[in-house]
Design an enzyme around this catalytic site. Structure first.
Site, PDB file in Angstrom:
ATOM      1  CE  LYS A  56      57.155  94.001 -18.551  1.00 28.44           C
ATOM      2  NZ  LYS A  56      56.579  95.272 -19.034  1.00 28.44           N
ATOM      3  CD  GLN A 100      57.975  98.420 -20.646  1.00 25.63           C
ATOM      4  OE1 GLN A 100      57.954  97.207 -20.760  1.00 25.63           O
ATOM      5  NE2 GLN A 100      57.502  99.036 -19.569  1.00 25.63           N
ATOM      6  CG  ASP A 123      51.269  94.291 -21.317  1.00 27.67           C
ATOM      7  OD1 ASP A 123      51.189  93.720 -20.203  1.00 27.67           O
ATOM      8  OD2 ASP A 123      51.846  95.386 -21.468  1.00 27.67           O
TER       9      ASP A 123
END
Ligand code: NAP
Length: 283
Positions: A56, A100, A123
Site C-alpha cells: 500500500k 491493517q 478503508d
C-alpha cells in the site's frame, strides 16, 4: 460456449492509478507542495500484514502520495492503539487512516476500527461508514467490495434484478459487498458456514462471489452456465476461493487470480484517500 470475458482488475487498477496522478499534482500545487497522506498502522510483526502495508505504501509512492507507516509492537494494548489512532485523527496532515487487519488477539479490533474518524475512514471499516453505505448515504466503501463494484461497473455487468450469491459474510468483505449489490438492485443471497445446500444456492446465481477464505472451495460444477464469477480469495500458489479452471468452462465472465480483485483493493484505498484529501481542502 464462447470464451468468457476476463475481468482484468490489474488493468483497471492501473487506469485508476493513472487517473489519480494528475489529481495528486493538482492537490500539491494548490497546497503549497503538500500531498495527500495515508497513515498505515500495523500492529505486530505478521509477515503477510507487513507485506500488505508495504504494497500500500509503494502504491502511494507510485501516484505521488505520501504514506506514513506506524508500527506498534505485538504486545500493544487497545488503549495504545486507540491513542495512536487519535493522533492520526487529530493530525491535519493525515487524510486517510488504514488499520491493517488482523490485529493481535488482545486488541479490541472493532473498538479500534470505530475510533477512526469517519472523514478519514478511507478503508471503510467503521460501523458508521458501513451503516451510511448500507443506507445509500455518502461513505467510503470497504476497499475490497468497493473494488469489486468498480470492476462490475467498468465492465458493465448487469446487476439490477440479477440474482447475486455472496459466499462469505465477513465485516470487511462479504457483508458490505452484499449490501452494495443490494443497493444496485440485485436480488442478494448471503451464504456462510451454516448455510445448507450451498451448491444448490450457488447454482441459482447470475453473479457468484467467492469470499470464503478457502482455496478452490466453490466448485466449477456449481456455477450456472453464463454466470459472472468474482473470486475475492487469494491463497499461496495463486489460487482463489473458486475453482476457476473449472468455472471458466461455464461462466460468461470472471476475475482471474491473481490480477482480478486483489489489485482493486489498493486502487480503491488510494482513490478514497484522494477523495478524503480533496474534501478536506474544499472545507
Ligand atoms: P473471513 O473473515 O475468514 O470470512 C470468511 C467467510 O466465509 C465467513 O463469513 C464464513 O462464514 C464463510 N465460510 C467459511 N467456511 C464456509 C463454508 N464451509 N461454507 C460457506 N461459507 C463459509 O474472510 P475474509 O476476510 O472475508 O476473506 C475471504 C477471502 O477473501 C480470503 O480468501 C481472503 O484472502 C480474501 N480477501 C482478499 C482481499 C483482497 O484484497 N483481495 C481482501 C480481503 C480478503 P461464518 O461467518 O459463518 O464463519
Amino acid at each position: 460456449m464462447s470464451q468468457p470475458l476476463i475481468l482484468d482488475g490489474k488493468a483497471l487498477a492501473k487506469i485508476i492509478e493513472d487517473s489519480l496522478r494528475p489529481r495528486v499534482e493538482t492537490y500539491k500545487r494548490k497546497n503549497g507542495g503538500r500531498v495527500p497522506v495515508l497513515a498505515a498502522i500495523l500492529v505486530g510483526g505478521d509477515p503477510a500484514s507487513a507485506t500488505y502495508v508495504k504494497m500500500k505504501g509503494n502504491a502511494c509512492s507510485r501516484i505521488g502520495m505520501d504514506s506514513r507507516k506506524i508500527n506498534l509492537p505485538e504486545t500493544a494494548t487497545t488503549a495504545e492503539l486507540l491513542a495512536e489512532i487519535d493522533r492520526c485523527n487529530e493530525d491535519p496532515l493525515v487524510h486517510g487512516i488504514l488499520l491493517q487487519h488482523p490485529v493481535p488477539r488482545q486488541i479490541d479490533e472493532r473498538a479500534a476500527f470505530d475510533a477512526i474518524a469517519p472523514e478519514k475512514d478511507v478503508d471503510g471499516v467503521t460501523c458508521l461508514g458501513f451503516g451510511r453505505m448500507a443506507m445509500g448515504e455518502p461513505a467510503y466503501g470497504s476497499a475490497t467490495p468497493a473494488g469489486i463494484m468498480k470492476i462490475i461497473e467498468h465492465y458493465e455487468i448487469p446487476v439490477e434484478g440479477r440474482r447475486a450469491v455472496v459466499v462469505g459474510r465477513s465485516p470487511i468483505l462479504g457483508k458490505p459487498l452484499a449490501l452494495m449489490l443490494l443497493n444496485r438492485n440485485a436480488t442478494v443471497t448471503i451464504c456462510h458456514s451454516r448455510t445448507q445446500n450451498l451448491a444448490d444456492v450457488v447454482r441459482q446465481a447470475d453473479i457468484v462471489v467467492g469470499a470464503v477464505g478457502r482455496p478452490k472451495f466453490i466448485q466449477g460444477g456449481w456455477i450456472r452456465p453464463g454466470a459472472v464469477v468474482i473470486d475475492a480469495g487469494y491463497h499461496p500458489g495463486g489460487v482463489g476461493d473458486i475453482d476457476l479452471e473449472a468455472a471458466v468452462q461455464r461462466c460468461s465472465a470472471y476475475t482471474p487470480v491473481p490480477g482480478g480483485v486483489g489489485p482493486m483493493t489498493i486502487a480503491m484505498l488510494l482513490s478514497q484517500t484522494m477523495d478524503a484529501a480533496e474534501k478536506r481542502f474544499a472545507r
